[in-house]
Design a protein around this motif. Sequence first.
Motif, mmCIF file in Angstrom:
data_model
loop_
_atom_site.group_PDB
_atom_site.id
_atom_site.type_symbol
_atom_site.label_atom_id
_atom_site.label_comp_id
_atom_site.label_asym_id
_atom_site.label_seq_id
_atom_site.Cartn_x
_atom_site.Cartn_y
_atom_site.Cartn_z
ATOM 1 N N LYS A 149 20.320 3.412 -29.274
ATOM 2 C CA LYS A 149 19.756 2.205 -28.646
ATOM 3 C C LYS A 149 19.929 2.235 -27.132
ATOM 4 N N ASN A 150 20.904 2.996 -26.632
ATOM 5 C CA ASN A 150 21.169 2.990 -25.180
ATOM 6 C C ASN A 150 20.307 3.984 -24.394
ATOM 7 N N LEU A 151 19.389 4.659 -25.059
ATOM 8 C CA LEU A 151 18.622 5.709 -24.354
ATOM 9 C C LEU A 151 17.560 5.079 -23.436
ATOM 10 N N PRO A 152 17.669 5.270 -22.107
ATOM 11 C CA PRO A 152 16.662 4.695 -21.214
ATOM 12 C C PRO A 152 15.448 5.613 -21.175
ATOM 13 N N THR A 153 14.304 5.141 -21.653
ATOM 14 C CA THR A 153 13.136 6.029 -21.750
ATOM 15 C C THR A 153 12.132 5.808 -20.623
ATOM 16 N N ARG A 154 12.458 4.907 -19.663
ATOM 17 C CA ARG A 154 11.625 4.722 -18.466
ATOM 18 C C ARG A 154 12.530 4.585 -17.259
ATOM 19 N N PRO A 155 12.180 5.097 -16.081
ATOM 20 C CA PRO A 155 11.099 6.053 -15.899
ATOM 21 C C PRO A 155 11.443 7.373 -16.563
ATOM 22 N N TRP A 156 10.412 8.170 -16.877
ATOM 23 C CA TRP A 156 10.650 9.470 -17.534
ATOM 24 C C TRP A 156 9.569 10.435 -17.069
ATOM 25 N N SER A 198 5.541 3.300 -30.417
ATOM 26 C CA SER A 198 6.045 4.318 -29.507
ATOM 27 C C SER A 198 7.234 4.995 -30.189
ATOM 28 N N LEU A 199 7.502 6.213 -29.814
ATOM 29 C CA LEU A 199 8.500 7.018 -30.520
ATOM 30 C C LEU A 199 9.869 6.314 -30.505
ATOM 31 N N PRO A 200 10.467 6.064 -31.659
ATOM 32 C CA PRO A 200 11.796 5.450 -31.677
ATOM 33 C C PRO A 200 12.823 6.371 -30.994
ATOM 34 N N ASN A 201 13.792 5.761 -30.320
ATOM 35 C CA ASN A 201 14.793 6.559 -29.590
ATOM 36 C C ASN A 201 15.422 7.632 -30.468
ATOM 37 N N GLN A 202 15.787 7.253 -31.695
ATOM 38 C CA GLN A 202 16.499 8.190 -32.568
ATOM 39 C C GLN A 202 15.635 9.381 -32.983
#
Length: 311
Positions: A91-98, A210-214
């Motif tokens: 849950k803690n994965l920051p996917t923006r900016p990327w 959108s792709l789930p973090n896991q």
Amino acid sequence: MLIRTRKASDVLSNEITSRDVYQQRRDFIIKLSAMTGGLVTGLSPLAAAETTCRNLAFVNSEKPNTFSEITHYNNFYEYSTNKEAIAELAKNLPTRPWTINIEGEVEKPLQIDIDSLLNTNSTVERTYRMRCVEGWSMVIPWQGIPLCNILKKVLPTSNAKYVEFIGKHDPDIFYGQRRNSLQWPYREVLRLDEAMHPLTLLATGLYGNSLPNQNGAPIRLVVPWKYGFKSIKSIVAIRLVEHQPSTSWALASPAEYGFYANVNPDVSHPRWSQRRENRIGEIRKIKTLPFNGYAEEVASLYQGMDLSTFF
Ligand SMILES: Nc1nc2c(c(=O)[nH]1)N[C@H]1C(S)=C(S)[C@@H](COP(=O)(O)O)O[C@H]1N2
Ligand SMILES: [Mo]
């Protein structure tokens, strides 16, 4: 390790149900190798990259796993080796900016922002089987961009022979990177022609979300005919190179994680058979298929290679 000598033709004939079907498949394979086999037998990689990316008509009639199954049983060593824990930890994965850098042996290096990539509207739907080397499998409805469409834009030079994928490295986010379970960042490699194959997908979503973090947000590789560890998650760089680089798993245990890692029920893992697999959500084990069931599409890539020794 159990190894039997086997020819590519045996792998294919294994699946046949009738002469007609066999003949159709042979014709199809011969046509395909006319189109792609040249990569193996001498066509220059540059010429390969200049070919228009084929859009392989592709159907999978199997019932997909549920969203809940796909998102609650994961391998993502950057977080943990506990498959049921990844959903919560990630849950803690920051996917923006990327941004994804496409670099190395290319004429036009590219830095792509994930949102502009998603806005190009070029995503396709692909429901693929995913077979983990550990012996479990799922059927996953992905959305994504065929990697070929991106590689042809950067114009690989004639030196480009392999494509290296590099995952995000940030031990502040990825608790698992504080341990040396693998050499970080996670790295995987394909041969250029494998990377250009129309089945090879950069997944950006699943089940229309959108792709789930896991599952490797915001963008991960999916190579459905290879064991799951080749399908690297959370990619930040794609590097075209001349010489074959090593991979995180090969560095950890070369006997257990081969470079090709094509799904093959006839080559046992050093510690278990690969004949059957446990489809998540089903009670009985099912048969594992050569190339994970994608032999018609990909067997021609390995023409002339002794598949019995590759794992
Ligand atoms: N970056 C990264 N990618 C990875 C892994 C990983 O630990 N880290 N595990 C691999 C393995 S072993 C498998 S089986 C698949 C699992 O993908 P899934 O969790 O989306 O089913 O991701 C692959 N990609
Ligand atoms: Mo795996």
